[in-house]
Design an enzyme around this catalytic site. Structure first.
Site, PDB file in Angstrom:
ATOM      1  N   ARG A 239       0.851  -1.188   0.000  1.00 18.24           N
ATOM      2  CA  ARG A 239       0.000   0.000   0.000  1.00 18.24           C
ATOM      3  C   ARG A 239       0.881   1.230   0.000  1.00 18.24           C
ATOM      4  O   ARG A 239       1.971   1.224   0.608  1.00 18.24           O
ATOM      5  CB  ARG A 239      -0.856   0.081   1.276  1.00 18.24           C
ATOM      6  CG  ARG A 239      -2.184  -0.594   1.209  1.00 18.24           C
ATOM      7  CD  ARG A 239      -3.162   0.105   0.259  1.00 18.24           C
ATOM      8  NE  ARG A 239      -4.428  -0.589   0.213  1.00 18.24           N
ATOM      9  CZ  ARG A 239      -4.700  -1.648  -0.567  1.00 18.24           C
ATOM     10  NH1 ARG A 239      -3.791  -2.124  -1.381  1.00 18.24           N
ATOM     11  NH2 ARG A 239      -5.893  -2.207  -0.549  1.00 18.24           N
ATOM     12  N   GLU A 268      -1.885   8.073  -4.206  1.00 17.23           N
ATOM     13  CA  GLU A 268      -2.155   7.647  -5.573  1.00 17.23           C
ATOM     14  C   GLU A 268      -3.587   8.021  -5.986  1.00 17.23           C
ATOM     15  O   GLU A 268      -4.467   8.065  -5.116  1.00 17.23           O
ATOM     16  CB  GLU A 268      -1.916   6.128  -5.741  1.00 17.23           C
ATOM     17  CG  GLU A 268      -2.826   5.251  -4.913  1.00 17.23           C
ATOM     18  CD  GLU A 268      -2.474   3.773  -5.022  1.00 17.23           C
ATOM     19  OE1 GLU A 268      -1.303   3.385  -4.834  1.00 17.23           O
ATOM     20  OE2 GLU A 268      -3.402   2.992  -5.295  1.00 17.23           O
ATOM     21  N   HIS A 286      -0.789   0.404  -9.607  1.00 10.50           N
ATOM     22  CA  HIS A 286      -1.586  -0.429  -8.678  1.00 10.50           C
ATOM     23  C   HIS A 286      -2.295  -1.559  -9.436  1.00 10.50           C
ATOM     24  O   HIS A 286      -3.530  -1.634  -9.450  1.00 10.50           O
ATOM     25  CB  HIS A 286      -2.590   0.456  -7.913  1.00 10.50           C
ATOM     26  CG  HIS A 286      -3.058  -0.177  -6.623  1.00 10.50           C
ATOM     27  ND1 HIS A 286      -3.358   0.548  -5.486  1.00 10.50           N
ATOM     28  CD2 HIS A 286      -3.275  -1.474  -6.286  1.00 10.50           C
ATOM     29  CE1 HIS A 286      -3.761  -0.269  -4.527  1.00 10.50           C
ATOM     30  NE2 HIS A 286      -3.705  -1.507  -4.996  1.00 10.50           N
TER      31      HIS A 286
HETATM   32  C1  GLV Z   1      -5.345  -4.343  -3.761  1.00 13.31           C
HETATM   33  O1  GLV Z   1      -4.551  -3.507  -3.530  1.00 13.31           O
HETATM   34  C2  GLV Z   1      -6.023  -5.109  -2.759  1.00 13.31           C
HETATM   35  O2  GLV Z   1      -5.904  -4.786  -1.567  1.00 13.31           O
HETATM   36  O3  GLV Z   1      -6.707  -6.059  -3.123  1.00 13.31           O
END
Ligand code: GLV
Length: 326
Positions: A239, A268, A286
Site C-alpha cells: 500500500r 495515488e 496499482h
Molecule cells: C489491492 O490492492 C487489494 O488490496 O486487493
C-alpha cells in the site's frame, strides 16, 4: 421489495447483473469520480455497498447513513474502511482474500525482477534509439537466483512470494512479520524469521507485503533505507504510505539502494515527482492483482459477501465477524 445497494465504482457488468437478481442496484457504470459528499448522498436508503480500495467508509459517512448494514470491498486490503467505527455501528465489513494471492505474488516477482534486471530502463533506452551496440556492462543489474529475498509482512501473499523465491529461484528467504509463522509454514516457505533490522541489512531484494495501518505508516523511511545494501532493490506491492516516497526518491537518486519496483503510492493516483524523474525505479499503476480471472474472482467474492450478508447467508470473508455474532 428488494433491498437497495450501491455499487460505488464501475465493475464487471455480469457481476452487477448478478447483484440485480437480489437487490435494487444503484451503480456507477461510467466510473464517475464521486466526492465523499456525492458518495454519502448516493448511499441514502442503501443497506449495502460494493466498494473498491479508493472508496472511503468513515465515521461521517456512517453517521449520515445509519441504515447501512454491510460494506463489501473488492480488495484484500481494507485501510479505506474505518473498521472499528463500522463494528461499533453493527456494519459488517468484508474483503476479498485468497482469490488474489497467487496473482499478486506473481506480480511481486514481476516487479522485483524488472527492477533488478532494469527492464523498463532497457526498454526506454531501446525505444529512444540509444542502442547502437552490445557492450559488456550495458544495463547490468543484479541476480535473482541465489540472492537473499527479504519479505516484510508474511501473510498469504508474502508466503506465495517466499515459495516462488525459495523453490523457483533458489533464493535464501528471510522475513519479518508481527507474528512468526509456525515451523511447518516456515519449512514450506523455506523462510527464516529475522528482526526488521536484519531483514533490512541482509536482503538483496526486499519486498513489502504488509497491510497499511497507523503502525505501518512509513515503515520504510530514510532511516530504514539507509540500512539497506547499496546493491539492494525494494519492491512495494502492499500500500502507498508504507514507504515514505520522498525518502525513497532520495535514496534511489543518491544510489543508497540500487533500484525499486513500486506499484502503490502515497496519495495515488498521484506519484511523487521525484520518482517520476528516476530511471532506476519501475513504476506501475496499482495492478498487482490485475489479471482478468483474478479481478473477476474478486468482484464475485465481493458480490458473494454482499448477497450472503443481506439474504441471511454466511458471508465468506468477513473482516469484523463479531458483527455477525450479534
Ligand atoms: C489491492 O490492492 C487489494 O488490496 O486487493
Amino acid at each position: 421489495m428488494k433491498p437497495k445497494v450501491l455499487v460505488a465504482r464501475a465493475v464487471f457488468p455480469e457481476v452487477v447483473e448478478r447483484l440485480r437478481q437480489f437487490f435494487e442496484v444503484d451503480d456507477n457504470p461510467q466510473d464517475l469520480a464521486w466526492s465523499q459528499a456525492d458518495l454519502i448522498q448516493r448511499l441514502q436508503g442503501k443497506v449495502g455497498a460494493f466498494t473498491t480500495g479508493s472508496v472511503r467508509i468513515d465515521v461521517a459517512l456512517l453517521t449520515a447513513n445509519p441504515q447501512l448494514r454491510v460494506v463489501c470491498n473488492m480488495a484484500v486490503g481494507y485501510n479505506n474502511f474505518d473498521v472499528p467505527a463500522c463494528t461499533a455501528r453493527g456494519v459488517l465489513c468484508t474483503n476479498t482474500p485468497d482469490v488474489l494471492t497467487e496473482t499478486t505474488a506473481d506480480f511481486g516477482f514481476v516487479l522485483m525482477m524488472a527492477a533488478a534486471r532494469r527492464i523498463t530502463e532497457g526498454e526506454h533506452y531501446l525505444r529512444r534509439g540509444d542502442w547502437k551496440k552490445w557492450s559488456y556492462n550495458q544495463l547490468t543489474g543484479s541476480d535473482i537466483h541465489g540472492a537473499t529475498l527479504g519479505i516484510l509482512g508474511m501473510g498469504r501473499i508474502g508466503q506465495g512470494i517466499a515459495k516462488r523465491g525459495a523453490h523457483g529461484f533458489g533464493m535464501k528467504v528471510i522475513y519479518h512479520n508481527r507474528s512468526r509463522l509456525t515451523d511447518d509454514k516456515e519449512a514450506e516457505c523455506r523462510a527464516a524469521y529475522v528482526s526488521k533490522k536484519e531483514l533490512l541489512q541482509q536482503a538483496d531484494h526486499l519486498v513489502l507485503v504488509l497491510p497499511y495501518s497507523a503502525e505501518s505508516h512509513h515503515a520504510i523511511g530514510a532511516a530504514e533505507l539507509a540500512q539497506m545494501k547499496p546493491t539492494a532493490t525494494l519492491t512495494n506491492i502492499a500500500r502507498g504510505g508504507i514507504v515514505d516516497d520522498a525518502a525513497l526518491a532520495h535514496a534511489l537518486a543518491t544510489r543508497q539502494i540500487s533500484a525499486a519496483g513500486i506499484d502503490v503510492f502515497e496519495g495515488e493516483p498521484s506519484v511523487h515527482p521525484g520518482l517520476l524523474k528516476l530511471s532506476n525505479v519501475v513504476l506501475t499503476p496499482h495492478i498487482a492483482s490485475a489479471t482478468i480471472a483474478t479481478r473477476l474472482a474478486m468482484a464475485n467474492l465481493a458480490a458473494d459477501n454482499l448477497i450472503a450478508a443481506l439474504t441471511g447467508g454466511v458471508p465468506p470473508s468477513p473482516i469484523n465477524p463479531e458483527v455477525l455474532a450479534r
